[in-house]
Design a protein around this motif. Structure first.
Motif, PDB file in Angstrom:
ATOM      1  N   SER A  94       0.819  -1.205   0.000  1.00 15.30           N
ATOM      2  CA  SER A  94       0.000   0.000   0.000  1.00 15.30           C
ATOM      3  C   SER A  94       0.856   1.260   0.000  1.00 15.30           C
ATOM      4  O   SER A  94       0.593   2.208  -0.757  1.00 15.30           O
ATOM      5  CB  SER A  94      -0.931  -0.009   1.224  1.00 15.30           C
ATOM      6  N   ILE A  95       1.896   1.286   0.837  1.00 14.29           N
ATOM      7  CA  ILE A  95       2.769   2.458   0.912  1.00 14.29           C
ATOM      8  C   ILE A  95       3.521   2.655  -0.406  1.00 14.29           C
ATOM      9  O   ILE A  95       3.604   3.776  -0.937  1.00 14.29           O
ATOM     10  CB  ILE A  95       3.772   2.312   2.068  1.00 14.29           C
ATOM     11  N   LEU A  96       4.047   1.577  -0.971  1.00 14.88           N
ATOM     12  CA  LEU A  96       4.786   1.682  -2.233  1.00 14.88           C
ATOM     13  C   LEU A  96       3.878   2.113  -3.379  1.00 14.88           C
ATOM     14  O   LEU A  96       4.278   2.895  -4.249  1.00 14.88           O
ATOM     15  CB  LEU A  96       5.465   0.354  -2.549  1.00 14.88           C
ATOM     16  N   ALA A  97       2.632   1.613  -3.372  1.00 15.85           N
ATOM     17  CA  ALA A  97       1.682   2.011  -4.418  1.00 15.85           C
ATOM     18  C   ALA A  97       1.346   3.496  -4.296  1.00 15.85           C
ATOM     19  O   ALA A  97       1.241   4.203  -5.321  1.00 15.85           O
ATOM     20  CB  ALA A  97       0.411   1.168  -4.303  1.00 15.85           C
ATOM     21  N   ALA A  98       1.169   3.969  -3.064  1.00 14.63           N
ATOM     22  CA  ALA A  98       0.877   5.394  -2.851  1.00 14.63           C
ATOM     23  C   ALA A  98       2.039   6.266  -3.340  1.00 14.63           C
ATOM     24  O   ALA A  98       1.832   7.331  -3.911  1.00 14.63           O
ATOM     25  CB  ALA A  98       0.615   5.657  -1.370  1.00 14.63           C
ATOM     26  N   ARG A  99       3.259   5.800  -3.134  1.00 15.94           N
ATOM     27  CA  ARG A  99       4.420   6.545  -3.625  1.00 15.94           C
ATOM     28  C   ARG A  99       4.459   6.596  -5.146  1.00 15.94           C
ATOM     29  O   ARG A  99       4.749   7.633  -5.736  1.00 15.94           O
ATOM     30  CB  ARG A  99       5.708   5.907  -3.103  1.00 15.94           C
ATOM     31  N   ARG A 100       4.142   5.457  -5.764  1.00 18.09           N
ATOM     32  CA  ARG A 100       4.146   5.448  -7.237  1.00 18.09           C
ATOM     33  C   ARG A 100       3.075   6.370  -7.776  1.00 18.09           C
ATOM     34  O   ARG A 100       3.293   7.089  -8.759  1.00 18.09           O
ATOM     35  CB  ARG A 100       3.915   4.014  -7.734  1.00 18.09           C
ATOM     36  N   ASN A 101       1.919   6.397  -7.137  1.00 17.08           N
ATOM     37  CA  ASN A 101       0.824   7.255  -7.598  1.00 17.08           C
ATOM     38  C   ASN A 101       1.170   8.733  -7.432  1.00 17.08           C
ATOM     39  O   ASN A 101       0.842   9.552  -8.299  1.00 17.08           O
ATOM     40  CB  ASN A 101      -0.453   6.936  -6.820  1.00 17.08           C
ATOM     41  N   SER A 102       1.835   9.076  -6.320  1.00 15.70           N
ATOM     42  CA  SER A 102       2.184  10.478  -6.098  1.00 15.70           C
ATOM     43  C   SER A 102       3.285  10.943  -7.042  1.00 15.70           C
ATOM     44  O   SER A 102       3.378  12.126  -7.366  1.00 15.70           O
ATOM     45  CB  SER A 102       2.625  10.688  -4.651  1.00 15.70           C
ATOM     46  N   ALA A 103       4.116   9.989  -7.498  1.00 16.02           N
ATOM     47  CA  ALA A 103       5.209  10.326  -8.415  1.00 16.02           C
ATOM     48  C   ALA A 103       4.755  10.392  -9.864  1.00 16.02           C
ATOM     49  O   ALA A 103       5.449  10.944 -10.711  1.00 16.02           O
ATOM     50  CB  ALA A 103       6.340   9.323  -8.279  1.00 16.02           C
TER      51      ALA A 103
END
Length: 245
Positions: free
Chosen positions: A235-244
């Motif tokens: 979940s955290i890694l996916a949120a980072r990819r989405n914000s980037a």
């Protein structure tokens, strides 16, 4: 003379910590007013192992440290400005009886922080120009009797943002950063007990590099809801990819 306004840095400029003792080791070397140092040490004793759940409340910090309410408030504001505590949730208000919730953290760079250098006797000249300005702004330079004639404080410039323009980190204060790399490598072979809350935190911290305080707060909430640590990492890694994106 009115006290300067301290602007809180964004969570992206901060690191969440894995162990509170790492925070204490760094905080010990920060040069600040006695009230700021003591409130910091006192607040840390109320945190859990990972530096979360720091919400002793002003009255309890006043009783613990012996300082007045304005002094405790000013100390916390200075700590937030320097990047060593993050206010996750504010519950202040005329009708609120809840304490603000904090999280221990460290800034991504220590270049703006007045700190002891190689355990030598502290001096104004041993600080870089940004840290010199911060030392003046938080009042510690005057208290220690440092000569500051060569440094001028520009009140219109927020010194936190000046510090973010630098990328170097003091080599004598990299222990908490190197620890981050060491534990990330060690996480690949470690066995975790997902029925243990501390092991759940360790798994996430070991598999997601450089959590910021807001991400760490999300981790804490998901663990409280009994989400699986592997799902939290995804979940955290996916949120980072989405914000980037």
């Amino acid at each position: 003379m009115p006290k300067p306004h301290f602007q809180d840095p964004p969570p992206s400029a901060l690191f969440a910590i894995k162990y509170s003792y790492v925070w204490l080791r760094t905080w010990r070397e920060v040069i600040a007013q006695p009230s700021v140092k003591l409130v910091g040490f006192a607040a840390a004793t109320f945190s859990n192992r990972s530096g979360h759940r720091v919400f002793p409340g002003l009255k309890l910090l006043m009783a613990t440290t012996g300082y007045s309410k304005p002094t405790v408030i000013d100390a916390l504001a200075t700590m937030r400005y320097l990047g060593f505590v993050y206010r996750v949730e504010s519950n202040r208000g005329a009708t609120s009886h809840l304490a603000d919730r904090y999280q221990l953290c460290t800034p991504r760079t220590l270049d703006h922080v007045p700190m002891l250098v190689d355990k030598e006797e502290p001096g104004f000249a041993s600080l870089n120009p940004v840290a010199q300005r911060v030392a003046i702004r938080i009042g510690v330079a005057k208290r220690l009797g440092w000569s500051t004639e060569t440094t001028r404080v520009v009140n219109s410039v927020d010194l936190w943002w000046l510090s973010q323009l630098t990328t170097t980190t003091h080599t004598n204060h990299t222990s908490h950063h190197s620890d981050r790399h060491d534990r990330h490598d060690a996480g690949a072979s470690r066995q975790y007990d997902f029925s243990d809350e501390d092991d759940c935190f360790d798994y996430v911290y070991d598999h997601v590099p450089y959590l910021d305080p807001m991400e760490a707060s999300t981790v804490e909430g998901m663990i409280a809801r009994e989400a699986h640590p592997k799902a939290i990492v995804n979940s955290i890694l996916a949120a980072r990819r989405n914000s980037a994106a």
